[in-house]
Design a protein around this motif. Structure first.
Motif, PDB file in Angstrom:
ATOM      1  N   ARG A 107       0.836  -1.209   0.000  1.00  0.00           N
ATOM      2  CA  ARG A 107       0.000   0.000   0.000  1.00  0.00           C
ATOM      3  C   ARG A 107       0.870   1.259   0.000  1.00  0.00           C
ATOM      4  NH1 ARG A 107       0.141   3.528   3.824  1.00  0.00           N
ATOM      5  NH2 ARG A 107      -0.348   2.060   5.492  1.00  0.00           N
ATOM      6  N   ARG A 110       2.152   1.766  -3.423  1.00  0.00           N
ATOM      7  CA  ARG A 110       1.097   2.294  -4.286  1.00  0.00           C
ATOM      8  C   ARG A 110       0.893   3.789  -4.030  1.00  0.00           C
ATOM      9  NH1 ARG A 110      -3.909  -1.928  -3.550  1.00  0.00           N
ATOM     10  NH2 ARG A 110      -3.391  -3.361  -5.213  1.00  0.00           N
ATOM     11  N   ASN A 111       0.902   4.171  -2.768  1.00  0.00           N
ATOM     12  CA  ASN A 111       0.736   5.592  -2.427  1.00  0.00           C
ATOM     13  C   ASN A 111       1.841   6.425  -3.079  1.00  0.00           C
ATOM     14  OD1 ASN A 111      -0.775   6.013   0.907  1.00  0.00           O
ATOM     15  ND2 ASN A 111      -1.435   4.825  -0.834  1.00  0.00           N
ATOM     16  N   ALA A 114       1.175   6.699  -6.696  1.00  0.00           N
ATOM     17  CA  ALA A 114       0.063   7.641  -6.908  1.00  0.00           C
ATOM     18  C   ALA A 114       0.553   9.085  -6.817  1.00  0.00           C
ATOM     19  CB  ALA A 114      -1.048   7.388  -5.895  1.00  0.00           C
ATOM     20  N   GLN A 126     -13.345   6.955  -7.906  1.00  0.00           N
ATOM     21  CA  GLN A 126     -13.777   6.967  -6.508  1.00  0.00           C
ATOM     22  C   GLN A 126     -13.384   8.261  -5.809  1.00  0.00           C
ATOM     23  OE1 GLN A 126     -12.186   3.174  -5.226  1.00  0.00           O
ATOM     24  NE2 GLN A 126     -14.102   2.129  -5.665  1.00  0.00           N
ATOM     25  N   LEU A 167     -10.503  17.499   3.541  1.00  0.00           N
ATOM     26  CA  LEU A 167      -9.471  16.941   2.654  1.00  0.00           C
ATOM     27  C   LEU A 167      -8.659  18.007   1.916  1.00  0.00           C
ATOM     28  CD1 LEU A 167     -11.482  13.983   1.043  1.00  0.00           C
ATOM     29  CD2 LEU A 167      -9.701  13.792   2.772  1.00  0.00           C
ATOM     30  N   PHE A 172      -2.499  14.960  -2.389  1.00  0.00           N
ATOM     31  CA  PHE A 172      -2.970  13.988  -3.377  1.00  0.00           C
ATOM     32  C   PHE A 172      -4.375  14.348  -3.879  1.00  0.00           C
ATOM     33  CE2 PHE A 172      -5.484  10.250  -4.417  1.00  0.00           C
ATOM     34  CZ  PHE A 172      -4.754   9.775  -5.502  1.00  0.00           C
TER      35      PHE A 172
ATOM     36  N   PRO B  48     -11.637   2.483   0.273  1.00  0.00           N
ATOM     37  CA  PRO B  48     -11.374   2.421  -1.167  1.00  0.00           C
ATOM     38  C   PRO B  48     -10.212   3.319  -1.611  1.00  0.00           C
ATOM     39  CG  PRO B  48     -13.724   2.712  -0.754  1.00  0.00           C
ATOM     40  CD  PRO B  48     -13.023   2.889   0.559  1.00  0.00           C
ATOM     41  N   LEU B  49      -9.949   4.383  -0.851  1.00  0.00           N
ATOM     42  CA  LEU B  49      -8.893   5.311  -1.267  1.00  0.00           C
ATOM     43  C   LEU B  49      -7.555   5.050  -0.580  1.00  0.00           C
ATOM     44  CD1 LEU B  49     -10.813   8.676  -1.741  1.00  0.00           C
ATOM     45  CD2 LEU B  49     -10.465   6.786  -3.306  1.00  0.00           C
ATOM     46  N   ASP B  50      -7.503   4.075   0.322  1.00  0.00           N
ATOM     47  CA  ASP B  50      -6.243   3.756   1.004  1.00  0.00           C
ATOM     48  C   ASP B  50      -5.115   3.408   0.026  1.00  0.00           C
ATOM     49  OD1 ASP B  50      -4.707   3.542   3.349  1.00  0.00           O
ATOM     50  OD2 ASP B  50      -5.030   1.379   3.470  1.00  0.00           O
ATOM     51  N   PRO B  51      -5.400   2.648  -1.051  1.00  0.00           N
ATOM     52  CA  PRO B  51      -4.314   2.318  -1.980  1.00  0.00           C
ATOM     53  C   PRO B  51      -3.662   3.550  -2.602  1.00  0.00           C
ATOM     54  CG  PRO B  51      -6.214   0.928  -2.399  1.00  0.00           C
ATOM     55  CD  PRO B  51      -6.653   1.970  -1.419  1.00  0.00           C
ATOM     56  N   VAL B  52      -4.404   4.620  -2.791  1.00  0.00           N
ATOM     57  CA  VAL B  52      -3.803   5.793  -3.436  1.00  0.00           C
ATOM     58  C   VAL B  52      -3.391   6.878  -2.444  1.00  0.00           C
ATOM     59  CG1 VAL B  52      -4.692   5.505  -5.767  1.00  0.00           C
ATOM     60  CG2 VAL B  52      -6.139   6.589  -4.044  1.00  0.00           C
ATOM     61  N   SER B  53      -4.053   6.936  -1.296  1.00  0.00           N
ATOM     62  CA  SER B  53      -3.683   7.963  -0.322  1.00  0.00           C
ATOM     63  C   SER B  53      -4.082   7.543   1.093  1.00  0.00           C
ATOM     64  CB  SER B  53      -4.345   9.299  -0.686  1.00  0.00           C
ATOM     65  OG  SER B  53      -4.209  10.225   0.362  1.00  0.00           O
ATOM     66  N   HIS B  54      -3.102   7.064   1.831  1.00  0.00           N
ATOM     67  CA  HIS B  54      -3.346   6.618   3.207  1.00  0.00           C
ATOM     68  C   HIS B  54      -3.874   7.777   4.057  1.00  0.00           C
ATOM     69  CE1 HIS B  54      -2.844   3.908   6.556  1.00  0.00           C
ATOM     70  NE2 HIS B  54      -1.998   4.707   7.169  1.00  0.00           N
ATOM     71  N   GLU B  55      -3.334   8.960   3.797  1.00  0.00           N
ATOM     72  CA  GLU B  55      -3.758  10.130   4.573  1.00  0.00           C
ATOM     73  C   GLU B  55      -5.246  10.412   4.356  1.00  0.00           C
ATOM     74  OE1 GLU B  55      -1.796  13.737   3.433  1.00  0.00           O
ATOM     75  OE2 GLU B  55      -2.158  14.698   5.379  1.00  0.00           O
ATOM     76  N   THR B  56      -5.693  10.298   3.097  1.00  0.00           N
ATOM     77  CA  THR B  56      -7.113  10.512   2.792  1.00  0.00           C
ATOM     78  C   THR B  56      -7.970   9.490   3.537  1.00  0.00           C
ATOM     79  OG1 THR B  56      -6.553  11.363   0.607  1.00  0.00           O
ATOM     80  CG2 THR B  56      -8.808  10.586   0.914  1.00  0.00           C
TER      81      THR B  56
END
Lengths: 186, 300
Positions: A107, A110-111, A114, A126, A167, A172, B48-56
């Motif tokens: 993960r 991936r972050n 991203a 999403q 947010l 990101f 659902p957004l953890d893979p792209v942004s853990h902070e989100t």
């Protein structure tokens, strides 16, 4: 995107040149939430052997990804399609004898990908839905109305403004928002 | 019967396309004395957004927790993904002061603050810990002893163990016990705790559907009359996608996939109509005939 993902496999066939290694990558990783224990990996292969995705993918191998990250093959790892195949079932995390939290390392990778702009479409959709409605999917008016005929109470009204405010400091999401606006203009 | 009260956190997948789970869960919980309060202004749990942004993910989860704290009520979820995420973030933010301050800095923008004063439970955990398996059993008026079914827990109700802390991820017992409480027999089969594949949909449908196919094969192998799930995503993989899998691999399953509260609801005397069986994709006609025939024998 990763239907024929062979990037890792092919990348591994390429000889590794010392010049492409980022010696500090692993130290960057162990400071990030989720990959702190990366250096404890002794490459036993429990993660890959118990991984349900590895069973059906020619290229997704968690052990390989962890090894590449530790070697400092940053570009190869972050640009590989297979990175996105992990189903986050956490079997590897629970069974790792070294407590590496393998799925969380994936993960983190991936972050980082991203952040460099590599985001599969499903996640872009999403993100935009969360910013617009608070929900990860666009729930149609028809669905919302149908709740009444199904005897369900109305879905509580979301507060997208409040979600957006929470947010707004996340770089990101800011990138996603700008990207969405640019896409819309085109 | 106990009198417990929870904020119901629906998440996104259930209102989007899994109405039968919500309908049956609400009916069953009401019958068993669990009071549900609608949760105002909730948002996606964050998973659902953890893979792209853990902070989100952390901010979205913390926002939900902060909203629930304002209501002074614990959260009940039907989705294990939501339950797992809210549990995990609650634990992380309670233990890591620096991270909590960082996340609260974001929440402050919308006038919210995470304090760590509530807990989250999945439906299964509420049935086990609040209602009690014996009370579930005592409420049964139409025992389903004519059924042999298989269970599928899915991943996020169990793993990662260090954050979830519910049941045994290698050999889970709660769902089995709750199925047996209805009078049905719960069959053992190969690879019971394996992933349904849902999170890989959209990245590689082929890998995802092969995982779901494995499960259907294993369930068919033991002649289960139905597969019982407790997760909207797992249900989509097995019910909504069952026909697609049959076509893709040229196989026939015809295995009905019920949400656990639909099975329990039948045993509590509710009708298939009340429990939204018509919302299911795979036909339950034969299964319901078997239930009716068995019930007639029970009455004799």
């Amino acid at each position: 995107m990763a239907e024929n993902a062979v990037a890792v496999k092919d990348a591994m066939k390429e000889p590794i040149r010392a010049s492409e290694l980022d010696p500090k990558f692993k130290y960057q990783l162990i400071k990030l939430h989720g990959s702190e224990k990366l250096l404890k990996c002794f490459q036993c292969g429990t993660c890959t052997s118990d991984c349900p995705v590895a069973r059906y993918s020619d290229s997704y191998r968690p052990r390989t990804l962890i090894h590449m990250a530790r070697l400092g093959l940053k570009d190869r790892v972050l640009k590989s399609d297979t990175l996105w195949l992990c189903a986050a079932c956490f079997t590897c995390t629970d069974r790792c004898p070294q407590g590496v939290e393998v799925a969380s390392v994936i993960r983190v990778l991936r972050n980082l990908a991203a952040e460099e702009g590599i985001v599969p479409q499903v996640f872009k959709d999403q993100c935009s839905s969360v910013l617009q409605s608070g929900y990860a999917y666009k729930i149609s008016e028809l669905r919302l109305k149908k709740r009444d005929t199904l005897g369900l109470p109305p879905l509580p009204k979301g507060n997208p403004e409040s979600v957006q405010k929470s947010l707004k400091g996340v770089s990101f999401m800011k990138n996603m928002e700008n990207k969405g606006e640019n896409d819309a203009k085109q | 019967m106990p009198n417990s009260k929870y904020l119901i956190f629906l998440g996104c997948a259930i209102p989007y396309r899994v109405a039968a789970y919500e309908i049956s869960a609400r009916k069953v919980l009401a019958k068993l004395g669990v009071e549900l309060v609608e949760m105002p202004e909730f948002n996606c749990c964050g998973l659902p957004l953890d893979p792209v942004s853990h902070e989100t993910m952390l901010i979205l989860a913390a926002r939900n927790l902060a909203l629930a704290e304002q209501q002074g009520l614990n959260i009940l979820t039907l989705c294990p993904g939501c339950a797992g995420t809210l549990k995990k973030v609650n634990k992380i933010l309670k233990e890591d002061k620096a991270l909590r301050e960082q996340i609260n800095g974001h929440l402050k923008e919308s006038g919210l603050e995470f304090k760590g004063t509530i807990t989250t439970k999945h439906l299964l955990q509420v049935l086990k810990e609040d209602v009690g398996i014996d009370n579930v059993k005592n409420a049964v008026v139409k025992p389903l002893n004519m059924l042999n079914v298989a269970e599928h827990n899915g991943c996020h109700i169990l793993r990662p163990k260090a954050y979830i802390g519910f049941d045994d991820p290698e050999d889970p017992q709660t769902l089995k016990a709750l199925i047996e409480a209805t009078g049905a027999t719960c069959l053992d089969y190969v690879d019971e705790t394996e992933c349904c594949g849902a999170p890989s949909v959209g990245v590689s449908d082929k890998v995802a559907l092969q995982l779901a196919r494995d499960k259907l094969n294993h369930v068919k192998m033991v002649n289960a009359q139905a597969l019982i799930t407790i997760c909207p995503f797992c249900h989509i993989m097995y019910d909504t996608n069952e026909l697609r899998i049959e076509k893709m691999f040229n196989e026939v399953y015809g295995i009905p996939v019920l949400h656990y509260p639909q099975l329990l609801g039948l045993a509590l005397g509710m009708t298939p109509e009340e429990l939204a069986f018509n919302e299911l994709r795979v036909s339950t006609k034969k299964l319901l005939e078997q239930v009716n025939e068995g019930a007639k024998i029970n009455e004799q």
